[in-house]
Design a protein around this motif. Structure first.
Motif, mmCIF file in Angstrom:
data_model
loop_
_atom_site.group_PDB
_atom_site.id
_atom_site.type_symbol
_atom_site.label_atom_id
_atom_site.label_comp_id
_atom_site.label_asym_id
_atom_site.label_seq_id
_atom_site.Cartn_x
_atom_site.Cartn_y
_atom_site.Cartn_z
ATOM 1 N N UNK A 26 0.809 -1.218 0.000
ATOM 2 C CA UNK A 26 0.000 0.000 0.000
ATOM 3 C C UNK A 26 0.846 1.274 0.000
ATOM 4 N N UNK A 27 2.158 1.087 0.280
ATOM 5 C CA UNK A 27 3.002 2.283 0.267
ATOM 6 C C UNK A 27 3.025 2.902 -1.122
ATOM 7 N N UNK A 28 2.921 2.042 -2.150
ATOM 8 C CA UNK A 28 2.937 2.525 -3.528
ATOM 9 C C UNK A 28 1.517 2.460 -4.094
ATOM 10 N N UNK A 29 0.889 3.601 -4.396
ATOM 11 C CA UNK A 29 -0.484 3.669 -4.921
ATOM 12 C C UNK A 29 -0.495 4.058 -6.395
ATOM 13 N N UNK A 30 0.591 3.722 -7.104
ATOM 14 C CA UNK A 30 0.691 4.144 -8.500
ATOM 15 C C UNK A 30 -0.419 3.553 -9.380
ATOM 16 N N UNK A 31 -0.718 2.259 -9.192
ATOM 17 C CA UNK A 31 -1.769 1.631 -9.996
ATOM 18 C C UNK A 31 -3.123 2.292 -9.740
ATOM 19 N N UNK A 32 -3.382 2.643 -8.487
ATOM 20 C CA UNK A 32 -4.635 3.309 -8.127
ATOM 21 C C UNK A 32 -4.692 4.688 -8.761
ATOM 22 N N UNK A 33 -3.557 5.384 -8.736
ATOM 23 C CA UNK A 33 -3.504 6.725 -9.322
ATOM 24 C C UNK A 33 -3.824 6.660 -10.824
ATOM 25 N N UNK A 34 -3.287 5.668 -11.504
ATOM 26 C CA UNK A 34 -3.528 5.534 -12.946
ATOM 27 C C UNK A 34 -4.998 5.194 -13.225
ATOM 28 N N UNK A 35 -5.549 4.247 -12.448
ATOM 29 C CA UNK A 35 -6.950 3.855 -12.656
ATOM 30 C C UNK A 35 -7.895 4.998 -12.313
ATOM 31 N N UNK A 36 -7.615 5.704 -11.250
ATOM 32 C CA UNK A 36 -8.457 6.824 -10.818
ATOM 33 C C UNK A 36 -8.425 7.941 -11.858
ATOM 34 N N UNK A 37 -7.246 8.198 -12.409
ATOM 35 C CA UNK A 37 -7.089 9.243 -13.429
ATOM 36 C C UNK A 37 -7.823 8.868 -14.705
ATOM 37 N N UNK A 38 -7.863 7.553 -15.031
ATOM 38 C CA UNK A 38 -8.539 7.111 -16.255
ATOM 39 C C UNK A 38 -10.046 7.352 -16.202
ATOM 40 N N UNK A 39 -10.587 7.551 -15.004
ATOM 41 C CA UNK A 39 -12.014 7.855 -14.842
ATOM 42 C C UNK A 39 -12.298 9.346 -15.018
ATOM 43 N N UNK A 40 -11.233 10.124 -15.245
ATOM 44 C CA UNK A 40 -11.414 11.550 -15.463
ATOM 45 C C UNK A 40 -11.226 12.394 -14.209
ATOM 46 N N UNK A 41 -10.772 11.773 -13.135
ATOM 47 C CA UNK A 41 -10.571 12.511 -11.884
ATOM 48 C C UNK A 41 -9.131 13.013 -11.785
ATOM 49 N N UNK A 43 -5.604 13.233 -10.590
ATOM 50 C CA UNK A 43 -4.692 12.241 -10.018
ATOM 51 C C UNK A 43 -4.128 12.692 -8.683
ATOM 52 N N UNK A 44 -4.139 13.998 -8.464
ATOM 53 C CA UNK A 44 -3.598 14.513 -7.203
ATOM 54 C C UNK A 44 -4.483 14.184 -6.003
ATOM 55 N N UNK A 45 -5.734 13.697 -6.276
ATOM 56 C CA UNK A 45 -6.609 13.288 -5.162
ATOM 57 C C UNK A 45 -6.080 12.025 -4.481
ATOM 58 N N UNK A 46 -5.306 11.230 -5.242
ATOM 59 C CA UNK A 46 -4.843 9.941 -4.737
ATOM 60 C C UNK A 46 -3.520 10.129 -3.991
ATOM 61 N N UNK A 68 -11.585 10.092 1.895
ATOM 62 C CA UNK A 68 -13.025 10.339 1.928
ATOM 63 C C UNK A 68 -13.470 11.076 0.673
ATOM 64 N N UNK A 69 -12.661 12.029 0.204
ATOM 65 C CA UNK A 69 -13.001 12.773 -1.008
ATOM 66 C C UNK A 69 -13.054 11.847 -2.223
ATOM 67 N N UNK A 70 -12.126 10.897 -2.269
ATOM 68 C CA UNK A 70 -12.138 9.927 -3.373
ATOM 69 C C UNK A 70 -13.397 9.066 -3.320
ATOM 70 N N UNK A 71 -13.799 8.672 -2.119
ATOM 71 C CA UNK A 71 -15.022 7.879 -1.980
ATOM 72 C C UNK A 71 -16.230 8.614 -2.549
ATOM 73 N N UNK A 72 -16.335 9.902 -2.277
ATOM 74 C CA UNK A 72 -17.478 10.675 -2.766
ATOM 75 C C UNK A 72 -17.493 10.739 -4.290
ATOM 76 N N UNK A 73 -16.320 10.966 -4.882
ATOM 77 C CA UNK A 73 -16.257 11.044 -6.342
ATOM 78 C C UNK A 73 -16.500 9.679 -6.987
#
Length: 560
Positions: A26-41, A43-46, A68-73
């Protein structure tokens, strides 16, 4: 003692090692950042690495790549993601049946237009100027049929319209065959009142009325049913998701992100429970939807059989022509009855007894009609082709709403077997799959559904489907329930209805005895049919044609 101490140390090291591995992941959230960004959000939220997930409201707490902000989006995104497949399926269904509606509607309208053109061409060829001068009667006839097809009995009382058509036709023909007399308006009213008793056109008006009524009711009701389907689908397909539904979909689709498992898909049964909870109201539409489709399929059978619009409209010119010929052949008997019942008319002062038959342009030629020669020109198709196609689509649309969860929870949206997201971890989903519909959601383990508050829009569409199903079933019996029409519900092309006679209070009952129909003692008129290969037509008996031609010729001066 030393051995026990050593075991404790080893166990502690193993636990610390496992915790360190999870934390390292979990120290590295790079995959999450890429997936989250692909949804149009953004990337700095992650967060760059896992954070304390204690504040999270939906996803499992602990170290997490979510805030929490990511959960809402992601909750907002999950609502759109849930709607997308439902919208796609419903849009496809709307497109299919809008096209079927347009095809049938265009076909029926073109059949009406083609029948009018065919009659016009045939009558111009057969009767020449005599028809042209009276063409408005037939033009109005087809205009009234078209209005009835479009708007039903609210625009045209079909039975009254047909009665007026035959009465008007009788009046014109009666003047034609008795051109040596003058007739007042009151005399024509007397004639009109006794049209049914006289039966100058034989039994054809009665049979044609039954055939037209049934086929038109069936055709226009079926077309209205096809038009209703996209309307209903459009109104109920948009999922009005409750906060509990959005929360459940968010947990199912995006909580794996928070644990760094962006490629992990939900278990199929888990997905089914979530979607059955979110689509519970739509599933309740299924019973009336299926009843409606069954009624549509039953009416298709009528359209293919005894209420066949095409087989009624295509030969209508020949049928009307046969009725006219019947009147011509029985003109002397009809006239005798009228003179007895309505009085002897006055001789016409301007009557001329002789005129050349050639001047009338009357040829006496009729085109042959073969019931096996079904047309394919209307809208470029035939009724058989249209019905065969629409039956397949109607059957395929059954259970559309109750099977939506299975349709959504399939393919790439879910992971088969036990290597799937069960809502808390990558493991088997243990809960039982609950049934469809609002009532079953009381036991849904994944979505809190208030079963006491059914969706108002969907309930209203259930009522709409019930009403349309009633109309379809009435049309199946040849009735239009919107007008309380209960005439002739028997099966068959013509029925066995009896009842000529004058039922109107305006009839002069003192004169009815003169119009009572005696046993048929007249000699049958032999119609000689001659094949005319050069014109592709047939001719009737020479005696009847000569009489008709002469009488038509005599009418010319009075029509001008």
């Amino acid at each position: 003692m030393k051995t026990l101490l050593a075991l404790c140390v080893v166990c502690t090291l193993v636990v610390l090692s496992v915790s360190a591995t999870a934390e390292q992941k979990l120290k590295n959230c790079n995959e999450v950042r890429a997936a989250y960004s692909s949804k149009g959000f953004n990337v700095n939220d992650v967060p760059n690495k896992g954070v304390n997930g204690a504040p999270l409201k939906v996803c499992p707490q602990g170290f997490s790549c979510c805030t929490v902000e990511m959960e809402e989006k992601l909750s907002q995104q999950s609502h759109s993601d849930m709607n997308a497949p439902v919208s796609r399926l419903s849009t496809n269904l709307q497109t299919i049946f809008r096209q079927k509606h347009d095809n049938f509607d265009k076909f029926f309208r073109e059949l009406l237009k083609n029948a009018e053109v065919s009659l016009n061409n045939m009558f111009v060829r057969t009767y020449g100027m005599m028809y042209v001068q009276n063409a408005e009667l037939f033009k109005n006839f087809f205009e009234a049929l078209t209005r009835y097809y479009i708007s039903g009995s609210s625009a045209v009382n079909l039975e009254n319209m047909l009665s007026e058509f035959w009465a008007d036709l009788l009046e014109r023909m009666f003047r034609l065959v008795n051109v040596q007399y003058e007739f007042s308006d009151s005399y024509m009213e007397c004639l009109s009142r006794h049209t049914e008793q006289l039966q100058p056109f034989g039994d054809l008006p009665r049979k044609l009325r039954i055939q037209l009524t049934r086929s038109f009711i069936a055709a226009r009701t079926f077309v209205r049913g096809l038009a209703l389907m996209p309307e209903v689908v459009n109104r109920v397909s948009t999922v009005s998701a409750s906060p509990s539904c959005v929360r459940a979909v968010m947990k199912m689709m995006y909580c794996p992100y928070c644990s760094g498992q962006v490629a992990l898909k939900p278990c199929q049964n888990y997905c089914l429970n979530v979607m059955r909870g979110c689509l519970a109201n739509q599933a309740d539409l299924d019973t009336e939807w299926n009843n409606f489709l069954d009624a549509m399929l039953s009416l298709v059978d009528r359209l293919e059989g005894p209420f066949n619009f095409e087989s009624v409209m295509d030969p209508i010119d020949v049928k009307i022509s046969e009725a006219i010929m019947n009147m011509q052949e029985n003109s002397m008997q009809v006239s005798q009855k009228v003179f007895q019942g309505c009085g002897q008319p006055k001789p016409s002062m301007g009557f001329r007894s002789k005129r050349s038959v050639k001047e009338t342009g009357f040829t006496g030629r009729f085109r042959p009609y073969s019931p096996d020669a079904r047309p394919t020109t209307a809208a470029g198709t035939s009724l058989d082709r249209l019905t065969n196609d629409v039956k397949k689509k109607l059957k395929h649309a059954k259970k559309f709403w109750s099977t939506l969860p299975e349709t959504v929870c399939a393919g790439e949206r879910i992971a088969p077997g036990d290597e799937c997201w069960n809502g808390t971890a990558k493991s088997r989903y243990e809960s039982v799959v609950i049934g469809n519909g609002l009532a079953n959601q009381v036991a849904n383990p994944d979505v809190d559904v208030d079963i006491t508050k059914p969706d108002i829009v969907i309930r209203s569409q259930i009522a709409v489907l019930k009403e349309m199903t009633s109309r379809l079933k009435a049309a199946h019996s040849g009735n239009d329930i919107s007008t309380g029409d209960d005439d002739e519900t028997e099966d068959g092309s013509g029925g066995e209805e009896s009842g000529s006679g004058c039922d109107s209070p305006s009839c002069d009952t003192d004169r009815d005895i003169y119009f009572s129909t005696p046993p048929n003692t007249r000699k049958s008129v032999h119609r000689e049919v001659v094949d005319d290969s050069s014109a592709g037509i047939t001719t009737h008996g020479s005696i009847a044609l000569a009489l008709c031609g002469l009488l038509l010729a005599l009418l010319v001066p009075h029509l001008r």
